[in-house]
Write a protein that holds these residues in place. Sequence first.
Motif, PDB file in Angstrom:
ATOM      1  N   GLU A 135     -17.838 -24.170 -35.957  1.00 49.25           N
ATOM      2  CA  GLU A 135     -18.176 -22.909 -35.291  1.00 49.25           C
ATOM      3  C   GLU A 135     -17.378 -21.808 -35.968  1.00 49.25           C
ATOM      4  OE1 GLU A 135     -16.594 -22.144 -31.391  1.00 49.25           O
ATOM      5  OE2 GLU A 135     -14.865 -23.459 -31.697  1.00 49.25           O
ATOM      6  N   ALA A 136     -17.809 -20.595 -35.754  1.00 47.27           N
ATOM      7  CA  ALA A 136     -17.020 -19.463 -36.238  1.00 47.27           C
ATOM      8  C   ALA A 136     -15.796 -19.342 -35.341  1.00 47.27           C
ATOM      9  CB  ALA A 136     -17.833 -18.173 -36.172  1.00 47.27           C
ATOM     10  N   ASP A 183     -17.015 -22.719 -44.615  1.00 42.94           N
ATOM     11  CA  ASP A 183     -18.421 -22.907 -44.295  1.00 42.94           C
ATOM     12  C   ASP A 183     -18.679 -24.220 -43.564  1.00 42.94           C
ATOM     13  OD1 ASP A 183     -19.328 -20.493 -45.269  1.00 42.94           O
ATOM     14  OD2 ASP A 183     -19.392 -21.246 -47.335  1.00 42.94           O
ATOM     15  N   CYS A 225     -14.911 -15.951 -44.045  1.00 41.68           N
ATOM     16  CA  CYS A 225     -14.657 -15.851 -42.598  1.00 41.68           C
ATOM     17  C   CYS A 225     -15.536 -14.770 -41.986  1.00 41.68           C
ATOM     18  CB  CYS A 225     -13.185 -15.563 -42.325  1.00 41.68           C
ATOM     19  SG  CYS A 225     -12.129 -16.984 -42.669  1.00 41.68           S
ATOM     20  N   ILE A 252     -19.280 -15.905 -41.600  1.00 45.17           N
ATOM     21  CA  ILE A 252     -19.656 -16.849 -40.531  1.00 45.17           C
ATOM     22  C   ILE A 252     -19.444 -16.262 -39.136  1.00 45.17           C
ATOM     23  CG2 ILE A 252     -19.185 -18.856 -42.004  1.00 45.17           C
ATOM     24  CD1 ILE A 252     -16.649 -19.319 -40.240  1.00 45.17           C
ATOM     25  N   GLY A 253     -18.896 -15.036 -39.068  1.00 44.05           N
ATOM     26  CA  GLY A 253     -18.789 -14.415 -37.748  1.00 44.05           C
ATOM     27  C   GLY A 253     -17.427 -14.543 -37.089  1.00 44.05           C
ATOM     28  N   THR A 254     -16.403 -14.791 -37.872  1.00 40.23           N
ATOM     29  CA  THR A 254     -15.029 -14.799 -37.340  1.00 40.23           C
ATOM     30  C   THR A 254     -14.729 -13.412 -36.773  1.00 40.23           C
ATOM     31  OG1 THR A 254     -14.447 -16.355 -39.081  1.00 40.23           O
ATOM     32  CG2 THR A 254     -12.615 -15.206 -37.978  1.00 40.23           C
ATOM     33  N   SER A 310      -9.272 -11.839 -38.676  1.00 38.62           N
ATOM     34  CA  SER A 310      -8.528 -12.636 -39.649  1.00 38.62           C
ATOM     35  C   SER A 310      -7.107 -12.110 -39.745  1.00 38.62           C
ATOM     36  CB  SER A 310      -9.167 -12.524 -41.043  1.00 38.62           C
ATOM     37  OG  SER A 310     -10.303 -13.345 -41.113  1.00 38.62           O
TER      38      SER A 310
END
Lengths: 701, 701
Positions: free
Chosen positions: A68-69, A64, A89, A92-94, A97
């Motif tokens: 940035e993501a 968090d 992840c 936050i808009g990753t 993964s």
Amino acid sequence: MTTSNLQAALQPRSIAIIGASQNPDKIGGRPVDYLQRFGYRGKVYPVNPGRPEVQGLRAWPSVDALPEAPDLAIIAVPRAEATEAVQQCARIGTRVSVVMSSGFGEGNSSEGAALERAMVADARAAGMRLVGPNCQGLANFSNGALATFSTMIKECPPADGHIAILSQSGTLGMAPYGLLRRRGLGVRHAHATGNDADVTIAELAAAVAEDEQVRLMLLYLEGMPDPHNLARLGWIAQERGLPVLALKSGRTAAGKAAAQSHTGALASEDRVVDAFFEQHGIWRAQTMEELVDGAEMYLKRWKVGGRSVVTVSNSGAAGVLAADAVTLHGMQMASFAPETRQALEGILPSFANVSNPVDITGALLTDSSLFTKALGVIAQDPAADAFLVAFPVAGAGYDVESYADAAAALEESTGKPVVAASPQPDVAALFRQREVPVFTSESRAVAMLDQLTRHHQRLEEARRRFAGTPLHTGGLLEADPTPASPRMVNEAESLAALADAGVPVVRHRLCARADEARAALETFGAPVVVKGCSSAVAHKSELGLVRLGLRTEEEVVAAFVEMQETTVARGLPFEGVIVAAMERGQRELMIGAHRDPVFGPVVVIGDGGKYVESMPDNQLLLLPCTRDEVISRMQRLRIAPLLVGVRGDPPLDTHAFVDAVLAVAHLMLNATDVQSVDLNPVIVSAAGQGCRAVDAVLLRA
Amino acid sequence: MTTSNLQAALQPRSIAIIGASQNPDKIGGRPVDYLQRFGYRGKVYPVNPGRPEVQGLRAWPSVDALPEAPDLAIIAVPRAEATEAVQQCARIGTRVSVVMSSGFGEGNSSEGAALERAMVADARAAGMRLVGPNCQGLANFSNGALATFSTMIKECPPADGHIAILSQSGTLGMAPYGLLRRRGLGVRHAHATGNDADVTIAELAAAVAEDEQVRLMLLYLEGMPDPHNLARLGWIAQERGLPVLALKSGRTAAGKAAAQSHTGALASEDRVVDAFFEQHGIWRAQTMEELVDGAEMYLKRWKVGGRSVVTVSNSGAAGVLAADAVTLHGMQMASFAPETRQALEGILPSFANVSNPVDITGALLTDSSLFTKALGVIAQDPAADAFLVAFPVAGAGYDVESYADAAAALEESTGKPVVAASPQPDVAALFRQREVPVFTSESRAVAMLDQLTRHHQRLEEARRRFAGTPLHTGGLLEADPTPASPRMVNEAESLAALADAGVPVVRHRLCARADEARAALETFGAPVVVKGCSSAVAHKSELGLVRLGLRTEEEVVAAFVEMQETTVARGLPFEGVIVAAMERGQRELMIGAHRDPVFGPVVVIGDGGKYVESMPDNQLLLLPCTRDEVISRMQRLRIAPLLVGVRGDPPLDTHAFVDAVLAVAHLMLNATDVQSVDLNPVIVSAAGQGCRAVDAVLLRA
């Protein structure tokens, strides 16, 4: 989004490492090290709650807290923390993964499997793709995006090139990487996808296949979880002319449920895999050697086509060995034109062999130019499709540099495959320097030429097959991995269903009473066959429920009574007897079909009769299949010589048999409740006289 | 004297070089160089009329000027001078000459062949043995007696060891030498015999096999000129437990004359070679890789026996690949005892696989001792016959030294085969240091374990077969390379000859007149078979000279008349018709026999009927053969499952069929005028009910 997220996996602008370690030898430390060492230009965000800095990079205390993501997040924490990290992840808009953590679906633990499902659900809900878990990770050497903990990258430093390796197993992906890099070949991609819980190896491979710089793709598979994307990969590869080789290990127990109908069961699951790869133009390597040994050849832009080989050597024995190998592999030794032989006679000493295999002899020690001159002549002869130059012994006194130059010039002037063989590393190195693929022995070189040409042919066939089809959208047939438990229908119903589907069947009548059987004898005329009919009996003859050649009313009635008694005595349902005409024909063949749990409906065709299991001779086809494919599989049968007629036999009615096969295929494609079909024998007559199925077992869902 | 002269070839006390050159790169200069450089302690006599000294040694102007007759003379002068040099050497009492000169029997020149014959005659008249001509020469690295001009000796300096290489070709002998030396293996002998005009490769190999230090022998053969000595070599090797591997290339046209009788012709010459090697315990390598890759394994003194394999790896995928390979090669994955699994569970982490293949997993990175501990447990389990440890990836972080130590300890404690697989040269090197044979891949390691165990079994079988026989004296059957042109006898005579030999034949009668045919029908009872009888017709059915199932006198007489007309109309001799009982049985098999020009009589057995050529299923046996051998070859047939009865069939009368095969074998061994026999079909009934040959074609000299 799917595709662009996968592009983020391959070309991330930023990478976060959850569980980043200061120690570059730990799983969470290696990517941090590699990303700094091998040219990655995006942003790197180590996440570690305990350190302000990791391996010289500013670290972040939590996902968090990241500025940035990231495009890509590496999850390198134990299972207990991994699921939460994935959630964070995703939140936050990753975009993707890479979960290295293990303890999920790969063991036998139902807890791990449940956690894996939940983790994937979390990712998908947020639109994040997930690679792994239990994976070694991704490595794109073209941009340094090394989201991997492989140790092999330190053992063999990377160099970009034209080869992509995709593997479910981390180790088995990096073993070929090491073998290729040690030969000096560049590797562009080396991705290991682990459990394939969301992104499958096939989906990723299809994305990698869009990389125009990739000119050879190697796959290591343990399962076949995603045939749709594998078919899509095949389609992309066909369009691009990209050779794809797959080493597929491990024969699972799946598919055995579909095996109650005997003939269909002859298609072992591994054969279905073979058929799938063939259909889609992918070469199935049997060993690691087959997977990697031909890489230099595959990267060439040769005119690959025919299978006539010319061998030139300083040793007659090497030529003999090469000729043996060429014959063994079903290739041909090219025949020189008379002008070629004459020209060679003008160049080489009288005791040299100017036919193929050309033996320049030890005279090469006296006059090094002989080799170059001979290749110059041979280059003009159109008979050769490929060339092998073999030096079983060379060294002091041999001008190997000039031989390697001549081999390279031969390739340049003809555009055809030119390979070399030498057991001496220093000799081989001189050919390799000139990018002439070189093997330790003649037989190895010939084996790889064989593979190259057959693979090329297979790729061309697949391209013709799928050109213009919607397969690139994943239009593979749906398979049902958990079919309902099948129910056998009796022979009369089976024959009726097949007749409806357009399969010619024996003239027959189901007779519930003895007088009906008597009438049927009159209709068909003697002799007839009488068979007990029961939906509980698959193999009638073993219960004495088949009588051949009955000629009189008495015989037919006696058979009726006896079969009724036999069936009832065993507590089985008696559904009457089938009285059928005695079919005469020339050969008993068989047609089977079943539904593979991964690939959907398949058809098996082959020699028929009593011994289909003890002496199997059959071929498998994935559906849909074309008439030409049925014919080509028939030509691979051991009994193929009989199709055209031998020893005075007329040819068989192959045309009618193929029609019957296509009718069964059509039935399997359209009647989705049909689980399997077993027609044995199908009696095939001489050309023009048709064929008829005389026995049928059909299972319905 | 023969043997002692060959000992002089291997251990000469003195060596003269006729044509000795000052230039150590010339053919006549290299031996002078090598003899001084690589430890030869005997006397060296360069012969060169133009120089008082050659490469620092006193030179002699001529053979006659030599101070003593050398044990061995190297002839390194052009053909024109070579024959005279041979005469001179023979005259002064030289024991063996090694003739490097070419231009003799190896080309197509009749002049060269005649010169070669004369040269051999000169040598033999004087009691001198001759190696070559056209040979690279002999190299005994145990005493430095290097009578060779091979350049490879400079490329890869020699080291004595336990391997002997014998080759007809110089280059193909030194290619394996180079491959083995580069792997650090010592080579004791490397002899190239060229044209084999006097001393054959087989005779020399038999002499080398007596060298107790030789523990592995590799042969490269292009022809099979001397089967007696090859059999003798086999016998010596069996007695000593010496593994012999042969790479035999080149399929000659010889033996085709013996092929007029169709069934016998199914035995291609190359299959005869296979059978010969198998019978004598020699492994036939198909490629250079098969010849050399297993050398380290062969040099071990392992307990080789069973075919159950245990695999231990740090990679589950490697275990799967190994298990696939083990299955593919017809070996088994050993099943651990419950105690073994329990003990492994106590050592390895919960996610490791404690069944075979054992997967220690990446936990090995955390605790290097896991591998040693696991092997310690596995060593106790008696289920394993052989072990494979596989490291597809290892490097920084892996304590490979300890794994290699553990593998060596496993071998030490069990005495069983232990091999390793790693694609990484540095990892492999650590295993090699500890003398654990190591291969690039799991599949290659398994392939070589398979070869080792099968070869061992073959050698044991040969040893049992020949123990106590006089084969060591060369008691092989005489073959006749130039048989008289064979003459076909008619079917009645053929059947009579076979019946006399003890082969059960169909009840039949030769009928010269129609009324005799009518009487025969009465004797045998309907239905009968009628066949036209002519010593000019091998395939009667194709001329319409076979009628089955005739039931009436009219049918029999009509057949007689028609066959007479057909035969006469074609201008062929009509010798009557055979009327025979219709034999019923369960399966049509066949028995064929012919005389191979090299190996003498052979028998072919297999599936019978109309399609023996279009769909061959047969096996070949060299004679004499035992009952057990016939049975073992029957078990290799595709139809083997039918022998014991499948799908409700009773078993076949294999016993009676084997009796018939042995009767044919006996006939071939004793009736030397019988060129070939073709019995097809031999109708075999259910066990206890015999078999009968119903058709016979016999060729006599």
